[in-house]
Design a protein around this motif. Structure first.
Motif, PDB file in Angstrom:
ATOM      1  N   GLY A  96      17.625   2.064   0.471  1.00 42.73           N
ATOM      2  CA  GLY A  96      17.887   2.807  -0.340  1.00 42.73           C
ATOM      3  C   GLY A  96      17.809   4.504  -0.078  1.00 42.73           C
ATOM      4  N   ILE A  97      16.703   4.796   0.796  1.00 41.82           N
ATOM      5  CA  ILE A  97      16.541   6.018   0.966  1.00 41.82           C
ATOM      6  C   ILE A  97      17.769   6.755   1.820  1.00 41.82           C
ATOM      7  CG2 ILE A  97      15.093   7.706   2.341  1.00 41.82           C
ATOM      8  CD1 ILE A  97      12.515   6.140   1.608  1.00 41.82           C
ATOM      9  N   ASN A  98      18.344   5.943   2.686  1.00 46.72           N
ATOM     10  CA  ASN A  98      19.560   6.200   3.199  1.00 46.72           C
ATOM     11  C   ASN A  98      20.776   6.709   2.734  1.00 46.72           C
ATOM     12  OD1 ASN A  98      18.468   5.707   6.036  1.00 46.72           O
ATOM     13  ND2 ASN A  98      19.544   3.702   6.163  1.00 46.72           N
ATOM     14  N   SER A  99      20.852   6.475   1.241  1.00 46.99           N
ATOM     15  CA  SER A  99      21.887   6.662   0.478  1.00 46.99           C
ATOM     16  C   SER A  99      21.873   8.311   0.103  1.00 46.99           C
ATOM     17  CB  SER A  99      21.504   6.079  -0.970  1.00 46.99           C
ATOM     18  OG  SER A  99      22.439   6.696  -1.966  1.00 46.99           O
ATOM     19  N   ARG A 100      22.997   8.909   0.069  1.00 46.03           N
ATOM     20  CA  ARG A 100      23.226  10.213  -0.437  1.00 46.03           C
ATOM     21  C   ARG A 100      22.594  10.569  -1.749  1.00 46.03           C
ATOM     22  NH1 ARG A 100      29.614  10.530   0.393  1.00 46.03           N
ATOM     23  NH2 ARG A 100      29.089   9.102   1.920  1.00 46.03           N
ATOM     24  N   VAL A 101      22.417   9.658  -2.574  1.00 47.08           N
ATOM     25  CA  VAL A 101      22.103   9.810  -3.922  1.00 47.08           C
ATOM     26  C   VAL A 101      20.762   9.893  -4.032  1.00 47.08           C
ATOM     27  CG1 VAL A 101      24.113   8.980  -4.828  1.00 47.08           C
ATOM     28  CG2 VAL A 101      22.227   7.650  -4.653  1.00 47.08           C
ATOM     29  N   TYR A 102      19.906   9.408  -2.980  1.00 46.63           N
ATOM     30  CA  TYR A 102      18.445   9.545  -3.202  1.00 46.63           C
ATOM     31  C   TYR A 102      17.769  10.759  -3.297  1.00 46.63           C
ATOM     32  CZ  TYR A 102      13.699   9.515  -1.361  1.00 46.63           C
ATOM     33  OH  TYR A 102      12.216   9.910  -1.244  1.00 46.63           O
ATOM     34  N   GLN A 103      17.057  10.873  -4.110  1.00 44.36           N
ATOM     35  CA  GLN A 103      16.104  12.004  -4.455  1.00 44.36           C
ATOM     36  C   GLN A 103      14.652  11.727  -4.498  1.00 44.36           C
ATOM     37  OE1 GLN A 103      17.836  13.440  -8.084  1.00 44.36           O
ATOM     38  NE2 GLN A 103      19.320  14.994  -6.795  1.00 44.36           N
ATOM     39  N   PRO A 104      13.575  12.568  -4.114  1.00 42.26           N
ATOM     40  CA  PRO A 104      12.240  12.122  -4.339  1.00 42.26           C
ATOM     41  C   PRO A 104      11.939  11.878  -5.517  1.00 42.26           C
ATOM     42  CG  PRO A 104      12.786  14.140  -2.818  1.00 42.26           C
ATOM     43  CD  PRO A 104      13.884  13.898  -3.598  1.00 42.26           C
ATOM     44  N   GLY A 105      11.089  10.806  -5.920  1.00 41.46           N
ATOM     45  CA  GLY A 105      10.495  10.229  -7.070  1.00 41.46           C
ATOM     46  C   GLY A 105       9.085  10.591  -7.220  1.00 41.46           C
ATOM     47  N   PRO A 106       8.688  10.528  -8.355  1.00 41.32           N
ATOM     48  CA  PRO A 106       7.382  10.755  -8.880  1.00 41.32           C
ATOM     49  C   PRO A 106       6.281   9.550  -8.386  1.00 41.32           C
ATOM     50  CG  PRO A 106       8.674   9.973 -10.840  1.00 41.32           C
ATOM     51  CD  PRO A 106       9.315   9.989  -9.755  1.00 41.32           C
ATOM     52  N   TYR A 107       5.404   9.818  -7.996  1.00 36.28           N
ATOM     53  CA  TYR A 107       3.943   9.058  -7.897  1.00 36.28           C
ATOM     54  C   TYR A 107       3.328   8.852  -8.848  1.00 36.28           C
ATOM     55  CZ  TYR A 107       4.417   8.750  -2.774  1.00 36.28           C
ATOM     56  OH  TYR A 107       4.974   8.511  -1.398  1.00 36.28           O
ATOM     57  N   SER A 108       2.844   7.670  -9.137  1.00 40.33           N
ATOM     58  CA  SER A 108       1.805   7.383 -10.173  1.00 40.33           C
ATOM     59  C   SER A 108       0.345   7.891  -9.759  1.00 40.33           C
ATOM     60  CB  SER A 108       1.685   5.863 -10.589  1.00 40.33           C
ATOM     61  OG  SER A 108       1.062   5.154  -9.613  1.00 40.33           O
ATOM     62  N   GLU A 109      -0.336   7.883 -10.641  1.00 39.78           N
ATOM     63  CA  GLU A 109      -1.905   8.150 -10.295  1.00 39.78           C
ATOM     64  C   GLU A 109      -2.631   7.248  -9.505  1.00 39.78           C
ATOM     65  OE1 GLU A 109      -3.796   9.114 -13.943  1.00 39.78           O
ATOM     66  OE2 GLU A 109      -2.974  11.061 -14.411  1.00 39.78           O
ATOM     67  N   ARG A 110      -2.073   6.219  -9.528  1.00 42.24           N
ATOM     68  CA  ARG A 110      -2.734   5.058  -8.654  1.00 42.24           C
ATOM     69  C   ARG A 110      -2.023   5.133  -7.429  1.00 42.24           C
ATOM     70  NH1 ARG A 110      -5.973   1.245 -10.537  1.00 42.24           N
ATOM     71  NH2 ARG A 110      -6.194   0.978 -13.110  1.00 42.24           N
ATOM     72  N   GLU A 111      -1.437   5.943  -6.842  1.00 38.09           N
ATOM     73  CA  GLU A 111      -0.967   6.028  -5.452  1.00 38.09           C
ATOM     74  C   GLU A 111      -1.406   7.292  -4.759  1.00 38.09           C
ATOM     75  OE1 GLU A 111       3.607   4.155  -6.073  1.00 38.09           O
ATOM     76  OE2 GLU A 111       3.199   5.817  -7.370  1.00 38.09           O
ATOM     77  N   GLU A 112      -2.642   7.586  -5.031  1.00 40.21           N
ATOM     78  CA  GLU A 112      -3.215   8.778  -4.198  1.00 40.21           C
ATOM     79  C   GLU A 112      -3.048   8.681  -2.692  1.00 40.21           C
ATOM     80  OE1 GLU A 112      -7.567  11.039  -4.030  1.00 40.21           O
ATOM     81  OE2 GLU A 112      -7.565   9.216  -4.939  1.00 40.21           O
ATOM     82  N   LEU A 113      -3.398   7.415  -2.249  1.00 39.92           N
ATOM     83  CA  LEU A 113      -3.482   7.351  -0.780  1.00 39.92           C
ATOM     84  C   LEU A 113      -2.044   7.660  -0.161  1.00 39.92           C
ATOM     85  CD1 LEU A 113      -5.705   4.413  -0.050  1.00 39.92           C
ATOM     86  CD2 LEU A 113      -6.420   6.694  -0.367  1.00 39.92           C
ATOM     87  N   LEU A 114      -1.002   7.390  -0.684  1.00 39.13           N
ATOM     88  CA  LEU A 114       0.353   7.562  -0.373  1.00 39.13           C
ATOM     89  C   LEU A 114       0.551   8.970  -0.406  1.00 39.13           C
ATOM     90  CD1 LEU A 114       0.150   4.490  -1.230  1.00 39.13           C
ATOM     91  CD2 LEU A 114       2.474   4.833  -1.790  1.00 39.13           C
ATOM     92  N   TRP A 115       0.259   9.644  -1.418  1.00 42.35           N
ATOM     93  CA  TRP A 115       0.945  11.193  -1.562  1.00 42.35           C
ATOM     94  C   TRP A 115      -0.190  11.877  -0.709  1.00 42.35           C
ATOM     95  CZ3 TRP A 115      -2.810  14.327  -3.565  1.00 42.35           C
ATOM     96  CH2 TRP A 115      -3.545  13.796  -4.752  1.00 42.35           C
ATOM     97  N   SER A 116      -1.384  11.550  -0.377  1.00 39.72           N
ATOM     98  CA  SER A 116      -2.271  12.072   0.456  1.00 39.72           C
ATOM     99  C   SER A 116      -1.649  12.291   2.042  1.00 39.72           C
ATOM    100  CB  SER A 116      -3.499  11.853   0.670  1.00 39.72           C
ATOM    101  OG  SER A 116      -3.615  10.431   0.994  1.00 39.72           O
ATOM    102  N   PHE A 117      -1.208  11.074   2.348  1.00 37.56           N
ATOM    103  CA  PHE A 117      -0.236  10.731   3.577  1.00 37.56           C
ATOM    104  C   PHE A 117       0.958  11.710   3.906  1.00 37.56           C
ATOM    105  CE2 PHE A 117       2.588   8.273   6.172  1.00 37.56           C
ATOM    106  CZ  PHE A 117       2.321   8.540   7.329  1.00 37.56           C
ATOM    107  N   ASP A 118       1.589  11.380   2.812  1.00 36.16           N
ATOM    108  CA  ASP A 118       2.915  12.184   2.573  1.00 36.16           C
ATOM    109  C   ASP A 118       2.523  13.846   2.839  1.00 36.16           C
ATOM    110  OD1 ASP A 118       4.398  10.102   2.150  1.00 36.16           O
ATOM    111  OD2 ASP A 118       4.997  10.730   0.230  1.00 36.16           O
TER     112      ASP A 118
END
Length: 385
Positions: free
Chosen positions: A348-370
């Motif tokens: 999906g990310i390979n697609s030309r239409v992909y855009q960054p999407g919002p993280y939820s408050e329960r995804e703190e570890l993910l956005w900290s890594f990002d």
């Protein structure tokens, strides 16, 4: 609101190559376990990008890592994934011969005055933490420079990279995980997976369980997907613990425990699994009766080789009724579900239409890594500019 990373972080081959330099060649990476090479002369090789490294145990029991490049004409010395050297490493081209530390022992047909001491194998940093072998590939050193390379890694301080030791990179993890006595454990099973997804997507997927009810029905019967007790994330790791549902004893096909508890665990540690991502490439899962590791080996911007291993106490391995299939079957099923969804994410990310999407408050570890990944890229870009 925090959002996912831009498309180029996953889909751009040039960005991938630069990130490999930043993340894998400027940090200590986990290469495997010391019990993989128990005897003098035993070795295995690891490859990353264009580099190949030989990890071997010498007669004194010490473990060394040398670049798989002959000092004569650059020939790769060893093309096997693992094996046994009889006291020395010999180039298949012109028989230049080295000891297991990389010292040049023989160089046929060289002229008078040639000094073998000037041509040892280039040495990689090599340290062992609690049975895990770590390599540092960011600087090329020689055998005569012991300690110059073997204790180096980088981190940012005030916008500048400085050398840090493996101990500093691991921070408080040696104390945090000491109860599992991982150095005492031995390999029970190994499975190698080839996943068509960027290595960061594997890390992200590992660090959240919001997808568990949808994708992992077997796992969701054993853990409550909102039951994670995470520690504050750092620049070196993120993770936490998840308790079992009522009646569950370990992570297996039926939740039943067929092995003794690992010695040294507290009552609380016997009732949970601790999951940590240790950057850049070690996913460590500490169970009451076994330890599971994943090491990630990027092969392309959209491909990652993953080595999954189950480690158990040697007393259990010695039992005539020893069983591990219940845990292996469970995690192999769960792994394949994770690899499939990671591949779907990559597609999906390979697609030309992909855009960054919002993280939820329960995804703190993910956005900290990002955030670590993003700041690393920005720092690199500012230097090049």
């Amino acid at each position: 609101m925090h959002t996912t990373l831009p498309r180029r972080f996953y889909a751009d081959p040039e960005f991938y190559r630069a990130e490999l330099e930043r993340f894998y060649f400027n940090r200590w990476i986990c290469a495997g376990r010391a019990d993989h090479i128990p005897a003098s002369g035993d070795y295995f090789t690891r490859s990353l990008g264009d580099e190949s490294v030989i990890v071997a145990r010498d007669a004194s029991g010490a473990i060394h890592a040398v670049f798989n490049v002959c000092r004569h004409r650059g020939t790769r010395l060893c093309d096997q994934a693992e094996g046994h050297f009889v006291e020395r490493i010999q180039c298949p081209y012109h028989n230049w011969t080295y000891d297991l530390e990389g010292r040049l022992l023989a160089a046929p047909h060289m002229p008078p005055g040639f000094n073998k001491d000037d041509y040892p194998l280039h040495r990689a940093g090599c340290e062992v933490w609690d049975g895990h072998i770590f390599l540092y590939l960011g600087q090329v050193g020689q055998v005569g420079q012991v300690g110059q390379v073997g204790k180096d890694a980088t981190k940012e301080r005030g916008g500048r990279e400085q050398i840090v030791t493996l101990r500093e990179q691991l921070a408080d993890l040696p104390e945090r995980f000491s109860a599992w006595r991982m150095a005492d454990l031995r390999l029970g099973r190994r499975i190698v997976y080839d996943v068509k997804a960027n290595w960061k997507l594997i890390v992200l997927n590992y660090n959240e369980c919001l997808h568990c009810p949808n994708l992992h029905p077997a796992l969701n019967k054993l853990h409550h997907y909102l039951g994670a007790d995470n520690v504050p994330p750092t620049a070196c790791y993120c993770g936490g613990a998840m308790g079992f549902r009522d009646g569950v004893e370990t992570m297996s096909m039926d939740g039943k425990r067929r092995r003794e508890y690992l010695p040294g665990l507290s009552e609380a540690q016997r009732r949970q699994v601790t999951y940590f991502a240790i950057y850049p490439n070690l996913l460590l899962s500490l169970h009451p009766d076994y330890v599971m590791t994943h090491t990630l080996w990027p092969r392309a911007n959209d491909r990652t080789e993953i080595v999954c291993e189950w480690h158990v106490h040697p007393a259990e391995l010695a039992r005539p009724d020893f069983q591990l299939d219940d845990a292996v079957e469970f995690w192999d099923l769960t792994n394949r579900e994770d690899w499939w969804i990671s591949e779907q994410s990559q597609a999906g990310i390979n697609s030309r239409v992909y855009q960054p999407g919002p993280y939820s408050e329960r995804e703190e570890l993910l956005w900290s890594f990002d955030d670590i990944v993003r700041r690393s890229a920005e720092t690199s870009l500012s230097r090049s500019g």
